[in-house]
Design an enzyme around this catalytic site. Structure first.
Site, PDB file in Angstrom:
ATOM      1  N   HIS A 379       0.800  -1.231   0.000  1.00 50.88           N
ATOM      2  CA  HIS A 379       0.000   0.000   0.000  1.00 50.88           C
ATOM      3  C   HIS A 379       0.826   1.272   0.000  1.00 50.88           C
ATOM      4  O   HIS A 379       0.275   2.353   0.204  1.00 50.88           O
ATOM      5  CB  HIS A 379      -0.911   0.048   1.227  1.00 50.88           C
ATOM      6  CG  HIS A 379      -1.985  -0.981   1.235  1.00 50.88           C
ATOM      7  ND1 HIS A 379      -3.245  -0.756   0.745  1.00 50.88           N
ATOM      8  CD2 HIS A 379      -1.981  -2.252   1.677  1.00 50.88           C
ATOM      9  CE1 HIS A 379      -3.991  -1.845   0.909  1.00 50.88           C
ATOM     10  NE2 HIS A 379      -3.240  -2.771   1.466  1.00 50.88           N
ATOM     11  N   LYS A 572      -8.277  13.960   4.738  1.00 55.41           N
ATOM     12  CA  LYS A 572      -7.417  12.783   4.731  1.00 55.41           C
ATOM     13  C   LYS A 572      -6.401  12.979   5.838  1.00 55.41           C
ATOM     14  O   LYS A 572      -6.334  14.064   6.418  1.00 55.41           O
ATOM     15  CB  LYS A 572      -6.722  12.604   3.380  1.00 55.41           C
ATOM     16  CG  LYS A 572      -6.165  13.918   2.793  1.00 55.41           C
ATOM     17  CD  LYS A 572      -5.615  13.750   1.380  1.00 55.41           C
ATOM     18  CE  LYS A 572      -6.638  13.833   0.290  1.00 55.41           C
ATOM     19  NZ  LYS A 572      -6.795  12.636  -0.516  1.00 55.41           N
ATOM     20  N   ARG A 573      -5.624  11.928   6.155  1.00 58.69           N
ATOM     21  CA  ARG A 573      -4.576  12.123   7.148  1.00 58.69           C
ATOM     22  C   ARG A 573      -3.697  13.302   6.722  1.00 58.69           C
ATOM     23  O   ARG A 573      -3.500  13.548   5.532  1.00 58.69           O
ATOM     24  CB  ARG A 573      -3.730  10.844   7.282  1.00 58.69           C
ATOM     25  CG  ARG A 573      -4.446   9.709   7.980  1.00 58.69           C
ATOM     26  CD  ARG A 573      -4.868  10.089   9.380  1.00 58.69           C
ATOM     27  NE  ARG A 573      -3.715  10.269  10.243  1.00 58.69           N
ATOM     28  CZ  ARG A 573      -3.358   9.455  11.225  1.00 58.69           C
ATOM     29  NH1 ARG A 573      -4.102   8.391  11.490  1.00 58.69           N
ATOM     30  NH2 ARG A 573      -2.301   9.679  11.961  1.00 58.69           N
ATOM     31  N   LYS A 578       0.757  14.660   1.031  1.00 56.56           N
ATOM     32  CA  LYS A 578      -0.620  14.917   0.589  1.00 56.56           C
ATOM     33  C   LYS A 578      -0.850  16.420   0.348  1.00 56.56           C
ATOM     34  O   LYS A 578      -1.860  16.832  -0.195  1.00 56.56           O
ATOM     35  CB  LYS A 578      -1.619  14.385   1.619  1.00 56.56           C
ATOM     36  CG  LYS A 578      -1.575  12.857   1.766  1.00 56.56           C
ATOM     37  CD  LYS A 578      -2.537  12.380   2.832  1.00 56.56           C
ATOM     38  CE  LYS A 578      -2.394  10.912   3.175  1.00 56.56           C
ATOM     39  NZ  LYS A 578      -3.099   9.997   2.254  1.00 56.56           N
ATOM     40  N   THR A 683      -8.602   6.636  -1.745  1.00 52.96           N
ATOM     41  CA  THR A 683      -9.924   6.038  -1.926  1.00 52.96           C
ATOM     42  C   THR A 683     -11.008   7.081  -1.700  1.00 52.96           C
ATOM     43  O   THR A 683     -12.113   6.954  -2.216  1.00 52.96           O
ATOM     44  CB  THR A 683     -10.143   4.852  -0.968  1.00 52.96           C
ATOM     45  OG1 THR A 683      -9.597   5.188   0.302  1.00 52.96           O
ATOM     46  CG2 THR A 683      -9.488   3.602  -1.497  1.00 52.96           C
ATOM     47  N   LYS A 687     -14.817   8.210  -3.516  1.00 54.26           N
ATOM     48  CA  LYS A 687     -16.074   8.520  -2.832  1.00 54.26           C
ATOM     49  C   LYS A 687     -16.607   9.881  -3.289  1.00 54.26           C
ATOM     50  O   LYS A 687     -17.806  10.034  -3.545  1.00 54.26           O
ATOM     51  CB  LYS A 687     -15.868   8.533  -1.310  1.00 54.26           C
ATOM     52  CG  LYS A 687     -15.468   7.178  -0.759  1.00 54.26           C
ATOM     53  CD  LYS A 687     -14.963   7.253   0.683  1.00 54.26           C
ATOM     54  CE  LYS A 687     -14.207   5.972   0.994  1.00 54.26           C
ATOM     55  NZ  LYS A 687     -13.375   6.053   2.195  1.00 54.26           N
TER      56      LYS A 687
HETATM   57  C1  NBG Z   1      -2.500   3.714   2.024  1.00 55.07           C
HETATM   58  C2  NBG Z   1      -2.147   4.634   0.866  1.00 55.07           C
HETATM   59  C3  NBG Z   1      -3.389   5.130   0.149  1.00 55.07           C
HETATM   60  C4  NBG Z   1      -4.255   3.938  -0.229  1.00 55.07           C
HETATM   61  C5  NBG Z   1      -4.537   3.097   0.999  1.00 55.07           C
HETATM   62  C6  NBG Z   1      -5.347   1.873   0.669  1.00 55.07           C
HETATM   63  C7  NBG Z   1      -0.967   2.948   3.804  1.00 55.07           C
HETATM   64  C8  NBG Z   1       0.305   2.259   4.122  1.00 55.07           C
HETATM   65  N1  NBG Z   1      -1.257   3.127   2.514  1.00 55.07           N
HETATM   66  O1  NBG Z   1      -3.028   5.832  -1.000  1.00 55.07           O
HETATM   67  O2  NBG Z   1      -1.390   5.725   1.329  1.00 55.07           O
HETATM   68  O3  NBG Z   1      -5.454   4.367  -0.799  1.00 55.07           O
HETATM   69  O4  NBG Z   1      -3.336   2.659   1.578  1.00 55.07           O
HETATM   70  O5  NBG Z   1      -4.740   1.113  -0.314  1.00 55.07           O
HETATM   71  O6  NBG Z   1      -1.686   3.308   4.693  1.00 55.07           O
END
Ligand code: NBG
Length: 841
Positions: A379, A572-573, A578, A683, A687
């Site tokens: 991820h 988002k975080r 980001k 993701t 949405k």
């Molecule tokens: C996160 C990514 C996102 C991705 C999500 C789900 C981790 C390690 N990765 O871009 O930063 O959408 O995983 O796949 O949290």
């Protein structure tokens, strides 16, 4: 609390009898069943039936129905005995369950009716529920969307995770910026979980390896804690299938209490094992800056893996005894284990250990079974997020596993040496153990790649980068091991239930609600994108959602926002890659320009409300500074009488799944503006797009595919591409970067002190200089700023054209079909897990 009849529903209502009707599907019976739970499964004193009591009783009534479906599902799975998938994840961001369960069972009407009879509105009761926030962000929410899709697609699958007592911290915004306080979802209890007292497995830590006379090895000694299963039902949409999210809790046994010591007054000593066991599931993601923190986190990971695999093996065994014929070599044709990122990597050596040491298999046989069973999803490509565990810590906590990992590595390296002389100089980076004497570590991603039959990325661009860069040499060894599985989201929670208004319009125009499980049908909206009637219905649904959002914002922040302004959201975080910093610098520039304008010029601008939300990791200082900056800018802008009609800036506190369900339906523009190549997928972008919100974004992660699907004319693109990034960083290092005057102006404005006395020096410094740690604008905010501002100007222009904007919005929804997690999960099932649907008849 006033009920619909205007009287206070504080005591159990009279006139409706309390009666157990677990199979109830109609209003009156459901009301009776709710009352039955309020009365006979009591958790509160009998005198009160307020909203909270009503929530618990309602949830329990629904649980009756779920238990029935659940049992039917497992009886069926047991009979058919299909291959099953086990999804191992350290995180699940489930959010609330009530509305979702009622919706998936298609019982909205009857439940609303039942609660009205009891003096409540369904929405008011749903509001009482706390989010189950057992995750950090996208990765955990993805796991939750996947469970919804697995159930909906009738797949024989399980989710495995940990039952953290405190999920993700609550974010409080004060004058200091972000403060964290412990989350309290289990403070009372969760009505959705069912403890399985018959599902308990021992999990060992520390100890040593005993070598037996026959050469076999056994892990002995150390601490042994018990893993106890709590099951959470996951109902599929419009199907009987209801699967499980099995969450493990760590416990010590009664006999682990040293009564002698206790009676001597040595209370802590006497209950040592109890307290050590309790620590394991206390919090999601304990800080791992200290050695102790690292140890605890490693314990958590192993605890999940060990308990889950013992459970999986025992299920496999159960059949063996009834049939007397099951062979270990059949294991991979009955079991698929998916590791959600590297956090559950220890599943690999633990499965090897269980097969060899507990079940007597030889290495080759155990390796064959393991490597045909496990698969790994990556991820992230961010180096700091690729897990590396200290070898000494691992030897201490998991001595037998380290032997196994060492052996896997040795055999892998030998195979490379024997078969691929060309890779000789790559061995040090390909191997699992990094034996650098300064800091010997185990590279978890390498262990995963070497041991898994399949490795996948989460969006096409990300999977391409994995193959071309991070895992390039492995690709040359196993060209067929690598796949892409573009992420998805469940259209139930993220459209049908969070925006019923828009959903009804879609159903009306498509003349079917089948899109809820076949999201590609949304393309049918394209032909109506210009239709004025649809546009006006679309606009009124959006307006209603915006109004609801505006009320929410005023309630939680005190800021009143104009529901007719452009709602621009980034949630988002908080992370430098980001680039929330770019967003706020853009806002600052806009503010400065508005200030400089004459009143009549201002009137020609498009009023905007910029909302930014997200949590910063507790020790991530620059992320916290960004949170502070957004709040400070908001304070100044929102109270500026010249400007605040045209611009508002809101920091949305404590962003979580429930807040997202409020924000996303009311959004018109959303920002997905990461440095290209750094966001694996994203993701929330899906949405927003699904809800008819336009995206301003870079060519990163799933943005690339979203833009392809919705059409490039419906996407505000800007910024460098992933392949340009290395060159741009190099040019910066060489002193060749020339910043845009707008960028300099925005930074200067912050430095001038307009936004208060807080020292933003260290944050702004990250954008300055050409080299050095935390300097040199690694995330290319400065480089991308001018094209970002140009794209923002295009947004303003486009928004002035009402019809044009509505059309783009409709086309955005129409093009979002690909991003259903049903599609993603169907691909995993077919292309990785090799499992098939097993619908309950
Ligand atoms: C996160 C990514 C996102 C991705 C999500 C789900 C981790 C390690 N990765 O871009 O930063 O959408 O995983 O796949 O949290």
């Amino acid at each position: 609390m006033a009920n619909t009849n205007g009287k206070a529903a504080t005591s159990l209502p009279e006139g409706i009898s309390a009666k157990a009707i677990p199979e109830a599907t109609e209003g009156t019976e459901i009301a009776q069943n709710i009352l039955y739970h309020a009365k006979y499964s009591p958790h509160f004193s009998p005198l009160k039936f307020g909203p909270e009591q009503a929530l618990y009783a309602t949830a329990e009534s629904l649980r009756d129905r779920l238990i029935e479906l659940w049992n039917a599902t497992y009886v069926h799975f047991n009979k058919v005995d299909p291959k099953q998938t086990y999804y191992l994840s350290m995180e699940y961001l489930q959010g609330r369950a009530l509305t979702n369960a009622i919706g998936n069972l298609n019982l909205q009407g009857p439940y609303a009716d039942a609660l009205r009879k009891l003096g409540y509105e369904l929405e008011e009761i749903a509001e009482q529920e706390k989010d189950a926030a057992l995750g950090n962000g996208g990765l955990g929410r993805l796991a939750s969307c996947f469970l919804d899709s697995m159930a909906t697609l009738n797949l024989p699958a399980w989710g495995y995770g940990l039952r953290y007592r405190h999920g993700l911290f609550k974010q409080l915004i004060s004058q200091k910026g972000q403060e964290e306080i412990p989350e309290d979802w289990l403070e009372k209890f969760s009505p959705w979980e069912i403890v399985r007292h018959d599902v308990v497995f021992p999990v060992r830590f520390f100890g040593s390896v005993q070598v037996n006379p026959d050469g076999s090895r056994k892990w002995v000694g150390g601490d042994v804690v018990q893993a106890l299963a709590y099951d959470v039902p996951i109902p599929g949409y419009n199907t009987k299938n209801t699967i499980s999210l099995r969450l493990w809790e760590a416990k010590a046994r009664a006999e682990d209490l040293d009564l002698y010591q206790f009676n001597e007054g040595e209370y802590e000593l006497a209950a040592q094992l109890h307290s050590r066991a309790q620590q394991i599931c206390t919090v999601l993601y304990p800080g791992d800056a200290t050695e102790n923190g690292k140890l605890l986190r490693l314990k958590q990971q192993f605890f999940l893996c060990s308990a889950s695999l013992q459970d999986i093996i025992s299920r496999f065994h159960e059949r063996s005894t009834t049939e007397g014929s099951r062979k270990w070599s059949d294991f991979p044709s009955k079991v698929a284990v998916q590791m959600n990122d590297t956090h559950p990597t220890l599943a690999i050596p633990e499965l090897m250990r269980l097969l060899m040491d507990e079940n007597g298999l030889g290495w080759d046989e155990a390796w064959d079974v393991t490597s045909r069973t496990v698969a790994y999803t990556n991820h992230t490509v961010l180096p700091e997020a690729l897990e590396k565990w200290s070898q000494s810590l691992m030897w201490k906590l998991l001595p037998r596993h380290m032997e196994i990992i060492t052996e896997i590595d040795k055999r892998f390296v030998k195979t490379i040496r024997d078969t691929r002389v060309d890779l000789e100089d790559k061995i040090s980076s390909l191997s699992i153990l990094d034996n650098n004497p300064q800091k010997p570590v185990v590279r978890m991603a390498n262990l995963c790649v070497v041991s898994s039959h399949t490795v996948n990325g989460v969006a096409q661009l990300h999977s391409d980068i994995l193959k071309a860069e991070l895992f390039a040499d492995y690709v040359s060894i196993w060209p067929n091991k690598f796949q892409n599985k573009t992420n998805g989201i469940t259209p139930r929670r993220w459209l049908r239930f969070c925006s019923p208004e828009l959903s009804d319009i879609i159903t009306k125009w498509l003349k079917t609600d089948k899109w809820i499980t076949d999201l590609d049908l949304l393309t049918g909206l394209r032909q109506f994108a210009d239709n004025e009637e649809l546009q006006s219905e679309w606009a009124s649904a959006k307006a209603a959602n915006k109004k609801r959002l505006a009320q929410y914002i005023e309630r939680v922040t005190g800021v009143s926002i104009d529901p007719t302004s452009l709602f621009d959201i980034q949630v988002k975080r908080i992370h430098e890659y980001k680039r929330q910093l770019m967003n706020i610098l853009g806002v600052i520039y806009r503010f400065k320009k508005l200030k400089e304008m004459k009143p009549e010029e201002r009137k020609k601008t498009v009023p905007r409300t910029v909302m930014i939300g997200g949590k910063a990791f507790a020790t991530y200082t620059n992320a916290k500074r960004i949170v502070k900056l957004v709040n400070d800018v908001g304070d100044v802008v929102n109270s500026d009488p010249e400007v605040n009609e045209y611009l508002k800036v809101v920091f949305v506190p404590n962003y979580n799944v429930t807040v997202a369900e409020m924000l996303i339906p009311g959004s018109e523009l959303s920002q997905h503006i990461s440095t290209a190549g750094m966001e694996a997928s994203g993701t929330s972008n899906m949405k927003f797009a699904l809800n008819g919100c336009l995206i301003i974004g870079t060519l990163d992660g799933a943005n690339v595919e979203i833009r392809e699907e919705v059409g490039e004319e419906n996407f505000f693109l800007f910024g460098a591409t992933a392949d340009q990034v290395p060159r741009l960083r190099k040019e910066r290092e060489d002193g060749l970067f020339k910043p845009d005057p707008r960028f300099e102006e925005a930074k200067q404005f912050v430095k001038s002190g307009v936004f208060g006395t807080y020292d933003y020096g260290p944050l702004l410094d990250s954008l300055e200089g050409n080299t050095g740690f935390g300097r040199g604008d690694y995330f290319l905010v400065g480089y991308d700023f001018p094209s970002y501002m140009d794209a923002q100007a295009k947004v303003d222009e486009a928004y002035k054209d009402r019809k044009g904007w509505l059309k783009m919005s409709i086309l955005s929804t129409a093009g979002s079909g690909k991003f259903s997690s049903d599609r993603t999960i169907a691909q995993y099932a077919k292309e990785i897990w090799n499992i098939e649907a097993c619908p309950v008849p």
